[in-house]
Scaffold this active site. Structure first.
Site, PDB file in Angstrom:
ATOM      1  N   SER A 184       2.141   6.610   4.481  1.00  0.00           N
ATOM      2  CA  SER A 184       2.981   7.698   4.235  1.00  0.00           C
ATOM      3  C   SER A 184       2.448   8.876   5.130  1.00  0.00           C
ATOM      4  O   SER A 184       3.379   9.937   5.355  1.00  0.00           O
ATOM      5  CB  SER A 184       3.005   7.910   2.940  1.00  0.00           C
ATOM      6  OG  SER A 184       1.639   8.381   2.391  1.00  0.00           O
ATOM      7  N   THR A 185       1.164   8.975   5.583  1.00  0.00           N
ATOM      8  CA  THR A 185       0.834  10.129   6.388  1.00  0.00           C
ATOM      9  C   THR A 185       1.288  10.170   7.662  1.00  0.00           C
ATOM     10  O   THR A 185       1.850  10.883   8.577  1.00  0.00           O
ATOM     11  CB  THR A 185      -0.759  10.591   6.353  1.00  0.00           C
ATOM     12  OG1 THR A 185      -1.009  10.420   5.002  1.00  0.00           O
ATOM     13  CG2 THR A 185      -1.017  11.770   6.964  1.00  0.00           C
TER      14      THR A 185
ATOM     15  N   GLY B  75      -4.057   6.809   9.110  1.00  0.00           N
ATOM     16  CA  GLY B  75      -4.443   7.571   7.857  1.00  0.00           C
ATOM     17  C   GLY B  75      -5.630   6.889   7.458  1.00  0.00           C
ATOM     18  O   GLY B  75      -6.156   5.928   8.026  1.00  0.00           O
TER      19      GLY B  75
ATOM     20  N   GLU C 176      -4.778  -2.512  12.147  1.00  0.00           N
ATOM     21  CA  GLU C 176      -5.277  -1.304  12.217  1.00  0.00           C
ATOM     22  C   GLU C 176      -6.534  -1.230  13.021  1.00  0.00           C
ATOM     23  O   GLU C 176      -6.855  -0.139  13.903  1.00  0.00           O
ATOM     24  CB  GLU C 176      -5.140  -0.521  10.788  1.00  0.00           C
ATOM     25  CG  GLU C 176      -3.930  -0.293  10.242  1.00  0.00           C
ATOM     26  CD  GLU C 176      -4.034   0.406   8.922  1.00  0.00           C
ATOM     27  OE1 GLU C 176      -3.151   1.195   8.586  1.00  0.00           O
ATOM     28  OE2 GLU C 176      -5.147   0.044   8.149  1.00  0.00           O
TER      29      GLU C 176
ATOM     30  N   GLY D  14      -5.447   0.533   2.440  1.00  0.00           N
ATOM     31  CA  GLY D  14      -4.419   0.553   1.105  1.00  0.00           C
ATOM     32  C   GLY D  14      -3.178   0.038   1.415  1.00  0.00           C
ATOM     33  O   GLY D  14      -2.608  -0.697   0.461  1.00  0.00           O
ATOM     34  N   GLY D  15      -2.742   0.128   2.581  1.00  0.00           N
ATOM     35  CA  GLY D  15      -1.327  -0.371   2.860  1.00  0.00           C
ATOM     36  C   GLY D  15      -1.290  -1.840   3.318  1.00  0.00           C
ATOM     37  O   GLY D  15      -0.314  -2.401   3.497  1.00  0.00           O
TER      38      GLY D  15
ATOM     39  N   LYS E   8      -8.398  12.822   0.302  1.00  0.00           N
ATOM     40  CA  LYS E   8      -8.984  11.260   0.929  1.00  0.00           C
ATOM     41  C   LYS E   8     -10.545  11.638   1.325  1.00  0.00           C
ATOM     42  O   LYS E   8     -11.187  10.888   1.643  1.00  0.00           O
ATOM     43  CB  LYS E   8      -8.427  10.945   2.313  1.00  0.00           C
ATOM     44  CG  LYS E   8      -6.888  10.734   2.205  1.00  0.00           C
ATOM     45  CD  LYS E   8      -6.523   9.845   1.082  1.00  0.00           C
ATOM     46  CE  LYS E   8      -5.076   9.287   0.667  1.00  0.00           C
ATOM     47  NZ  LYS E   8      -4.632   8.968   2.146  1.00  0.00           N
TER      48      LYS E   8
HETATM   49  C1  5RP Z   1      -2.785   1.232   5.717  1.00  0.00           C
HETATM   50  C2  5RP Z   1      -4.033   2.156   5.610  1.00  0.00           C
HETATM   51  C3  5RP Z   1      -3.295   3.655   5.194  1.00  0.00           C
HETATM   52  O1  5RP Z   1      -3.628   4.455   6.594  1.00  0.00           O
HETATM   53  C4  5RP Z   1      -3.924   4.351   4.331  1.00  0.00           C
HETATM   54  O2  5RP Z   1      -3.562   3.250   3.161  1.00  0.00           O
HETATM   55  C5  5RP Z   1      -3.525   5.655   4.245  1.00  0.00           C
HETATM   56  O3  5RP Z   1      -2.124   5.668   3.550  1.00  0.00           O
HETATM   57  P1  5RP Z   1      -1.376   6.990   3.339  1.00  0.00           P
HETATM   58  O4  5RP Z   1      -1.235   7.706   4.553  1.00  0.00           O
HETATM   59  O5  5RP Z   1      -0.093   6.685   2.762  1.00  0.00           O
HETATM   60  O6  5RP Z   1      -2.341   7.652   2.312  1.00  0.00           O
HETATM   61  O7  5RP Z   1      -4.994   2.127   5.602  1.00  0.00           O
HETATM   62  O8  5RP Z   1      -3.404   0.021   5.493  1.00  0.00           O
END
Ligand code: 5RP
Length: 218
Positions: free
Chosen positions: A30-31, A81, A102, A95-96, A120
């Site tokens: 989301s960032t 992110g 990545e 997290g995603g 974070k």
């Molecule tokens: C996805 C990631 C994202 O970069 C991480 O979860 C941060 O996400 P957000 O910007 O939504 O807080 O590692 O696999």
């Protein structure tokens, strides 16, 4: 500034680092979504590599030119992110669920820029949990090995990764030595990738909070 505004501010700021002619890695979440949208508005003359199907759809919908990692070969910059950032710039990511792509993209980049809201920033990694991508072949065997390294639980997510593998989350509570844990996780057969991104791959950290966007100094 609320968390969503912080994500927008820092995501958009990172887009300013992208110049014509660059090959650009686009993270997931989301960032970095705001980075992609800002690039879509400006449409610099760049080619991009996406780290997930979600980002691929967002970027192509925004009119950005996408190529595969192999077509790009190397990247000038990658922007992504993080779920946790420690004072030495070690990260937890995934997290995603996009951690493997990545990490590939981060390591292709001459400059890896991390964008995050201030929530974070942590004094020590571990509170978020540690995302793992695991072959569907023997998740129980892999989980047992992760538990033997000190995790108290390993839970399985419903969704598979974009690579068709399983996503697990390991609870270590505290990760006082990220490099040592990363090395031990890398030695587990069937564990495709873990969400520890060590500081040596991170070039810049941009964070946003009450005082606006700032660049961390290592
Ligand atoms: C996805 C990631 C994202 O970069 C991480 O979860 C941060 O996400 P957000 O910007 O939504 O807080 O590692 O696999």
């Amino acid at each position: 500034m609320d968390q969503d505004s912080a994500k927008q501010a820092v995501g958009r700021r990172a887009a300013e680092l992208v110049k014509d002619g660059m090959r650009v890695g686009l993270g997931t979440g989301s960032t970095v979504r705001w980075t992609v949208l800002a690039l879509g508005e400006r449409k610099p003359d760049v080619v991009c590599v996406a780290t997930s199907r979600q980002t691929e759809e967002l970027a192509s919908g925004a009119g950005l030119r996408l190529v595969s990692p192999d077509e790009a070969g190397a990247l000038d910059v990658a922007i992504d992110g993080a779920d946790e950032i420690d004072p030495g710039w070690n990260l937890v990511k995934g997290g995603g669920g996009a951690l493997t792509r990545e990490k590939v993209v981060a390591q292709m980049a001459a400059r890896f820029v991390v964008v995050a809201d201030e929530s974070k920033l942590v004094t020590e990694l571990g509170g978020f949990g540690l995302p793992l991508e695991v072959l569907p072949f023997a998740p129980g065997v892999v989980s047992d090995r992760v538990l033997a390294l000190g995790a108290t639980t390993v839970t399985r997510r419903e969704a598979a990764s974009d690579n068709g593998n399983l996503l697990l989350d390991a609870a270590f509570g505290r990760i006082p030595d990220p490099a040592a844990l990363a090395a031990r996780l890398a030695g587990i057969p069937g564990l495709v990738e873990h969400g520890l991104f060590l500081a040596d791959c991170v070039s810049d950290v941009l964070v946003a909070g009450e005082s606006g966007v700032r660049e961390l100094v290592r």
